[in-house]
Scaffold this active site. Structure first.
Site, PDB file in Angstrom:
ATOM      1  N   SER A 107       0.833  -1.196   0.000  1.00 23.32           N
ATOM      2  CA  SER A 107       0.000   0.000   0.000  1.00 23.32           C
ATOM      3  C   SER A 107       0.876   1.258   0.000  1.00 23.32           C
ATOM      4  CB  SER A 107      -0.944  -0.055   1.209  1.00 23.32           C
ATOM      5  OG  SER A 107      -1.902   0.969   1.168  1.00 23.32           O
ATOM      6  N   HIS A 132      -2.320  -1.118  -4.365  1.00 23.93           N
ATOM      7  CA  HIS A 132      -3.771  -1.112  -4.539  1.00 23.93           C
ATOM      8  C   HIS A 132      -4.272   0.325  -4.451  1.00 23.93           C
ATOM      9  CE1 HIS A 132      -4.539  -1.691   0.111  1.00 23.93           C
ATOM     10  NE2 HIS A 132      -3.869  -0.576  -0.162  1.00 23.93           N
TER      11      HIS A 132
END
EC number: 3.4.21.92
Length: 210
Positions: A107, A132
Site C-alpha cells: 500500500s 492497490h
C-alpha cells in the site's frame, strides 16, 4: 489496552554503547543507525510515524545536504495523508534518498519504496510488494459520505499519477494494476518499475585475503 507493538518497541529496543573521549555513551539502536544516515520505516504508516520520519529526513539534510540517506522499509501501509507527507519530504530535501524493502512494502509502503532516487531503489530477494487503490469507510449524513467519496477519488487519481511518475508505466496500466490488491515478488516489482535492483548480499572481502 496497550498496543503490543508499541510495548515491544519501547521496552526491547537494544542499546549500543560506544567509547568516546568523554567516556561511554549509550544509544538505542535506531539512533545509532541514524548517525550512519539510515532511517527505518517499520510498521503501519500513521501521523506519529510520519512526524518522526520527516524530522529525521530534515535533520539529516541539515547535517549534510549532499550526502545520501538510506531508508529501510518494512511496512503494511497505512494512512494516505501521513504517507504523502513522508513522500513530499523525500522529494523536497536536497540529499538523495535510497530505499530498500526488507520484508514487505504494501500500500503506502510501496509508494514510498518507489519514491526513492531513480537507480537507488532496492529489494531483498524474498521481500513482497503490494499495490492497490486507497480505501476508507465513512458514516454520517449522505451528503458528507458523498464528499468523502469524492475526496477518496481525488486521492486515488493523485496516487496513480505518483506511480506513473516513478515507475514509467502509463496511467491506464497503473489504474488496472491498482484496481485490486496486487501482490508482487521482488522480480515482479523490478519488472514493473517499482524498484531498480534486487540485492542478495553485500560485497564481501575475498576469502583468500584473510
Amino acid at each position: 489496552m496497550k498496543d503490543p507493538i508499541d510495548l515491544y518497541m519501547n521496552t526491547l529496543v537494544p542499546m549500543v554503547v560506544e567509547q568516546t573521549s568523554r567516556g561511554e555513551r549509550a544509544y538505542d539502536i535506531y539512533s545509532r543507525m541514524l548517525k550512519e544516515r539510515i532511517i527505518f520505516l517499520s510498521g503501519p504508516v500513521h501521523d506519529g510515524m510520519s512526524s518522526l520520519i520527516c524530522a529525521q529526513l530534515l535533520f539529516l539534510e541539515a547535517e549534510n545536504p549532499s550526502k545520501e540517506i538510506a531508508m529501510y522499509i518494512n511496512s503494511p501501509g497505512g494512512v494516505v495523508t501521513s504517507g504523502l507527507s513522508i513522500y513530499d519530504t523525500m522529494q523536497y530535501i536536497r540529499p538523495k534518498v535510497s530505499t530498500l524493502v526488507i520484508g514487505q512494502a504494501a500500500s503506502m509502503g510501496s509508494l514510498l519504496l518507489t519514491a526513492g532516487e531513480k537507480g537507488m531503489r532496492f529489494s531483498l530477494p524474498n521481500s513482497r510488494v503490494m499495490v492497490h487503490q486507497p480505501s476508507g469507510g465513512y458514516q454520517g449524513q449522505a451528503t458528507d459520505i458523498m464528499i468523502h467519496a469524492r475526496e477518496t477519488e481525488k486521492l486515488k487519481r493523485r496516487l496513480n499519477e505518483i506511480y506513473v511518475r516513478h515507475t514509467g508505466q502509463d496511467l491506464e496500466t497503473v489504474e488496472a494494476a491498482l484496481e485490486r490488491d496486487n501482490f508482487m515478488s521482488a522480480e515482479d516489482a523490478k519488472a514493473w518499475g517499482l524498484i531498480d535492483e534486487i540485492l542478495e548480499s553485500r560485497n564481501r572481502p575475498d576469502d583468500t585475503a584473510k
